[in-house]
Design a protein around this motif. Structure first.
Motif, PDB file in Angstrom:
ATOM      1  N   ASN A   1     -29.688  -7.629  -1.610  1.00  0.00           N
ATOM      2  CA  ASN A   1     -29.572  -7.757  -0.158  1.00  0.00           C
ATOM      3  C   ASN A   1     -30.948  -7.861   0.501  1.00  0.00           C
ATOM      4  O   ASN A   1     -31.177  -8.715   1.359  1.00  0.00           O
ATOM      5  CB  ASN A   1     -28.783  -6.540   0.365  1.00  0.00           C
ATOM      6  CG  ASN A   1     -28.377  -6.715   1.810  1.00  0.00           C
ATOM      7  OD1 ASN A   1     -29.122  -6.351   2.707  1.00  0.00           O
ATOM      8  ND2 ASN A   1     -27.217  -7.302   2.044  1.00  0.00           N
TER       9      ASN A   1
ATOM     10  N   TYR B   1     -32.652 -11.479  -0.182  1.00  0.00           N
ATOM     11  CA  TYR B   1     -32.221 -12.661   0.584  1.00  0.00           C
ATOM     12  C   TYR B   1     -32.584 -12.520   2.052  1.00  0.00           C
ATOM     13  O   TYR B   1     -32.958 -13.486   2.715  1.00  0.00           O
ATOM     14  CB  TYR B   1     -30.738 -12.966   0.347  1.00  0.00           C
ATOM     15  CG  TYR B   1     -29.762 -12.445   1.377  1.00  0.00           C
ATOM     16  CD1 TYR B   1     -29.614 -13.078   2.610  1.00  0.00           C
ATOM     17  CD2 TYR B   1     -28.966 -11.332   1.123  1.00  0.00           C
ATOM     18  CE1 TYR B   1     -28.721 -12.601   3.548  1.00  0.00           C
ATOM     19  CE2 TYR B   1     -28.074 -10.859   2.050  1.00  0.00           C
ATOM     20  CZ  TYR B   1     -27.956 -11.493   3.267  1.00  0.00           C
ATOM     21  OH  TYR B   1     -27.081 -11.023   4.196  1.00  0.00           O
TER      22      TYR B   1
ATOM     23  N   LYS C   1      -0.236   3.823  -2.223  1.00  0.00           N
ATOM     24  CA  LYS C   1      -1.645   4.185  -2.029  1.00  0.00           C
ATOM     25  C   LYS C   1      -1.754   5.072  -0.800  1.00  0.00           C
ATOM     26  O   LYS C   1      -2.793   5.125  -0.140  1.00  0.00           O
ATOM     27  CB  LYS C   1      -2.495   2.925  -1.807  1.00  0.00           C
ATOM     28  CG  LYS C   1      -2.393   1.892  -2.897  1.00  0.00           C
ATOM     29  CD  LYS C   1      -3.471   2.059  -3.923  1.00  0.00           C
ATOM     30  CE  LYS C   1      -3.282   1.037  -5.042  1.00  0.00           C
ATOM     31  NZ  LYS C   1      -4.197   1.286  -6.132  1.00  0.00           N
TER      32      LYS C   1
ATOM     33  N   ARG D   1       0.810  -1.223   0.000  1.00  0.00           N
ATOM     34  CA  ARG D   1       0.000   0.000   0.000  1.00  0.00           C
ATOM     35  C   ARG D   1       0.845   1.275   0.000  1.00  0.00           C
ATOM     36  O   ARG D   1       0.292   2.359   0.149  1.00  0.00           O
ATOM     37  CB  ARG D   1      -0.936   0.020   1.222  1.00  0.00           C
ATOM     38  CG  ARG D   1      -1.801  -1.196   1.395  1.00  0.00           C
ATOM     39  CD  ARG D   1      -2.841  -1.391   0.339  1.00  0.00           C
ATOM     40  NE  ARG D   1      -3.810  -0.312   0.240  1.00  0.00           N
ATOM     41  CZ  ARG D   1      -4.732  -0.239  -0.720  1.00  0.00           C
ATOM     42  NH1 ARG D   1      -4.790  -1.158  -1.665  1.00  0.00           N
ATOM     43  NH2 ARG D   1      -5.582   0.763  -0.762  1.00  0.00           N
TER      44      ARG D   1
ATOM     45  N   GLN E   1      -7.661  -4.882   0.402  1.00  0.00           N
ATOM     46  CA  GLN E   1      -6.380  -4.177   0.318  1.00  0.00           C
ATOM     47  C   GLN E   1      -5.188  -5.146   0.352  1.00  0.00           C
ATOM     48  O   GLN E   1      -4.190  -4.933  -0.320  1.00  0.00           O
ATOM     49  CB  GLN E   1      -6.261  -3.175   1.468  1.00  0.00           C
ATOM     50  CG  GLN E   1      -7.209  -2.003   1.311  1.00  0.00           C
ATOM     51  CD  GLN E   1      -7.224  -1.114   2.535  1.00  0.00           C
ATOM     52  OE1 GLN E   1      -6.304  -1.135   3.343  1.00  0.00           O
ATOM     53  NE2 GLN E   1      -8.281  -0.329   2.688  1.00  0.00           N
TER      54      GLN E   1
ATOM     55  N   THR F   1     -23.986  -8.765  -1.481  1.00  0.00           N
ATOM     56  CA  THR F   1     -23.210  -8.140  -0.395  1.00  0.00           C
ATOM     57  C   THR F   1     -22.164  -7.073  -0.768  1.00  0.00           C
ATOM     58  O   THR F   1     -21.720  -6.368   0.123  1.00  0.00           O
ATOM     59  CB  THR F   1     -22.458  -9.228   0.412  1.00  0.00           C
ATOM     60  OG1 THR F   1     -21.666 -10.001  -0.479  1.00  0.00           O
ATOM     61  CG2 THR F   1     -23.397 -10.121   1.187  1.00  0.00           C
ATOM     62  N   VAL F   2     -21.744  -6.953  -1.993  1.00  0.00           N
ATOM     63  CA  VAL F   2     -20.571  -6.078  -2.206  1.00  0.00           C
ATOM     64  C   VAL F   2     -20.838  -4.841  -3.082  1.00  0.00           C
ATOM     65  O   VAL F   2     -20.674  -3.703  -2.624  1.00  0.00           O
ATOM     66  CB  VAL F   2     -19.377  -6.861  -2.813  1.00  0.00           C
ATOM     67  CG1 VAL F   2     -18.143  -5.965  -2.875  1.00  0.00           C
ATOM     68  CG2 VAL F   2     -19.062  -8.110  -2.006  1.00  0.00           C
ATOM     69  N   ASN F   3     -21.229  -5.043  -4.322  1.00  0.00           N
ATOM     70  CA  ASN F   3     -21.237  -3.926  -5.283  1.00  0.00           C
ATOM     71  C   ASN F   3     -22.559  -3.156  -5.252  1.00  0.00           C
ATOM     72  O   ASN F   3     -23.601  -3.678  -5.635  1.00  0.00           O
ATOM     73  CB  ASN F   3     -20.976  -4.478  -6.683  1.00  0.00           C
ATOM     74  CG  ASN F   3     -19.619  -5.162  -6.754  1.00  0.00           C
ATOM     75  OD1 ASN F   3     -18.595  -4.492  -6.790  1.00  0.00           O
ATOM     76  ND2 ASN F   3     -19.615  -6.484  -6.721  1.00  0.00           N
TER      77      ASN F   3
ATOM     78  N   SER G   1     -12.817  -4.512   3.600  1.00  0.00           N
ATOM     79  CA  SER G   1     -11.785  -3.574   3.116  1.00  0.00           C
ATOM     80  C   SER G   1     -10.358  -4.091   3.339  1.00  0.00           C
ATOM     81  O   SER G   1      -9.564  -4.111   2.388  1.00  0.00           O
ATOM     82  CB  SER G   1     -11.943  -2.212   3.779  1.00  0.00           C
ATOM     83  OG  SER G   1     -12.772  -1.428   3.007  1.00  0.00           O
TER      84      SER G   1
ATOM     85  N   VAL H   1     -14.933  -8.323  -6.915  1.00  0.00           N
ATOM     86  CA  VAL H   1     -15.433  -9.460  -6.149  1.00  0.00           C
ATOM     87  C   VAL H   1     -16.924  -9.220  -5.899  1.00  0.00           C
ATOM     88  O   VAL H   1     -17.403  -8.101  -6.020  1.00  0.00           O
ATOM     89  CB  VAL H   1     -14.677  -9.644  -4.804  1.00  0.00           C
ATOM     90  CG1 VAL H   1     -13.204  -9.827  -5.033  1.00  0.00           C
ATOM     91  CG2 VAL H   1     -14.934  -8.489  -3.852  1.00  0.00           C
TER      92      VAL H   1
END
Ligand code: ACO
Length: 361
Positions: A305, A308, A122, A119, A169, A199-201, A165, A180
């Motif tokens: 989300n 489900y 970053k 990182r 990373q 769950t993610v995007n 997160s 993902v």
């Protein structure tokens, strides 16, 4: 109360897991799929690091997976607390590796270096890196990254986004994958269903939705099931217009081209996807008309989300997951407040994921 007064008290439930299993059998939920994964996990148990091991549910789940030889637990957390819970609950985890990030000076320094290398461009300083590796999600992710553990299980006590997160990373996505995504398996009285991205995007682009379709197809096959994918919206094959139906429609077209050996159709409404009579009567041209869908890909995180969670609460179905798809190494993030049984299921999935990873699958 009446039973107590008349002297026939209800017997206390001694084994909640067995009781739950019995209830599921009684209401007819098909457990075959999960039993298969558990047997597969037992064939080659892996080292699973639990990032929240100072929680009673995690330790009880660790006991189950150890006893059933599903996994070798690595317990990450406050040592004193872990030892106290083990003792108070007569658990037999004494020979498991316990790691307290605050005690592990050598590992922490080594891991801080690894995190810094990853990182440093970053904006991460070495000072900040040393601070971050005290966080068990960073510590656990780095253990997996360095093959000091085979899989990471976390998320019982923290928000999903805060848990994922560090893994993103440190470990990141596998080669050739952009994003993902998370999938739930819905065990019902009928066949198992698969839902993604749950769950993610938050609001995937058309291209990202196409990636999610591909990841989901592969994950469904991981569970020895041939996917029949419906890409969902609030319209059926162009019956309504708007940015969401259009995104689902374009992603379907793109996915059909990119994954020609997978049965995919859309955009369609959820009831259309699951009701073959409706499909055959109104949309006989659909690839799904014969058998209907067993895999639902949602246009955004809100719908996936909510869907489900509704099923989980009122639908007479058991939801297993979230299975995190597309990570470079096995990491699975629990739903906040998961039950012991749900944690054990996720460990079994993580172990099989790790077995496949070692085979280069
Ligand atoms: N796939 C792959 N990589 C990603 C993804 C993704 N879906 N999202 C972010 N990344 C990348 C980032 O671009 C970043 O890349 P970099 O290394 O080049 O900097 C890296 O991963 C680390 O990301 P962060 O900065 O830590 O996180 P970010 O701010 O990008 O947010 C997150 C990612 C946390 C997944 C966010 O999209 C989110 O909050 N999603 C919703 C999660 C949620 O609330 N789910 C609902 C509840 S969960 C449940 O019900 C069980």
């Amino acid at each position: 109360k009446a039973a107590m007064e008349s002297g026939v008290a209800r017997k206390p439930i001694e084994n909640w897991e067995a009781y739950h299993q019995e209830l599921l059998t009684r209401i007819g939920i098909d457990q075959k799929l999960m039993n298969r994964i558990i047997s597969q996990a037992k064939q080659d148990p892996k080292r699973v690091v639990f990032a929240e091991a100072d929680h009673i549910k995690i330790l009880k789940a660790a006991q189950v997976v150890k006893d059933q030889k599903i996994a070798t637990p690595i317990l990450l957390g406050n040592r004193k607390k872990i030892e106290r819970i083990i003792q108070e609950n007569n658990l037999d985890l004494g020979d498991s590796l316990i790691l307290d990030t605050y005690e592990e000076d050598e590992r922490r320094e080594r891991y801080a270096q690894v995190l810094f290398e990853k990182r440093k461009r970053k904006g991460l300083s070495m000072f900040e890196s040393r601070r971050l590796v005290r966080d068990r999600n960073y510590f656990g992710s780095i253990m997996v990254e360095l093959n000091e553990a085979d899989a990471l299980i976390s998320g019982l006590t923290r928000d999903y986004s805060k848990t994922i997160s560090p893994a993103l990373q440190v470990i990141g996505v596998e080669e050739g994958i952009n994003k993902v995504a998370g999938m739930y398996i819905i065990l019902s009285k009928k066949e198992p269903y698969f839902f993604a991205d749950t769950t993610v995007n938050v609001n995937p682009t058309t291209e990202e939705l196409c990636d999610i379709i591909g990841l989901t197809a592969r994950a469904v096959r991981f569970f020895d099931t041939e996917p029949r994918i419906a890409v969902l919206s609030y319209s059926n094959f162009g019956s309504n217009n708007g940015p969401f139906p259009e995104k689902a429609r374009l992603a379907t077209e793109m996915a059909k081209e990119r994954y020609p050996h997978v049965l995919i159709d859309g955009e369609m409404q959820a009831n259309t996807a699951l009701n073959t009579a409706l499909l055959r009567e109104h949309y006989p041209f659909s690839e799904l008309a014969e058998k209907g869908a067993n895999t639902l890909v949602f246009p955004d995180l809100t719908s996936g989300n909510i869907a489900y969670k509704l099923l989980q609460e009122i639908g007479g179905a058991e939801a297993i997951g979230p299975v995190l798809m597309g990570m470079r190494k096995p990491v699975h993030i629990l739903q906040l407040g998961s039950s012991i049984r749900e944690i054990v299921n996720m460990v079994a999935i993580a172990v099989v994921d790790a077995q496949n990873y070692n085979k280069g699958l």
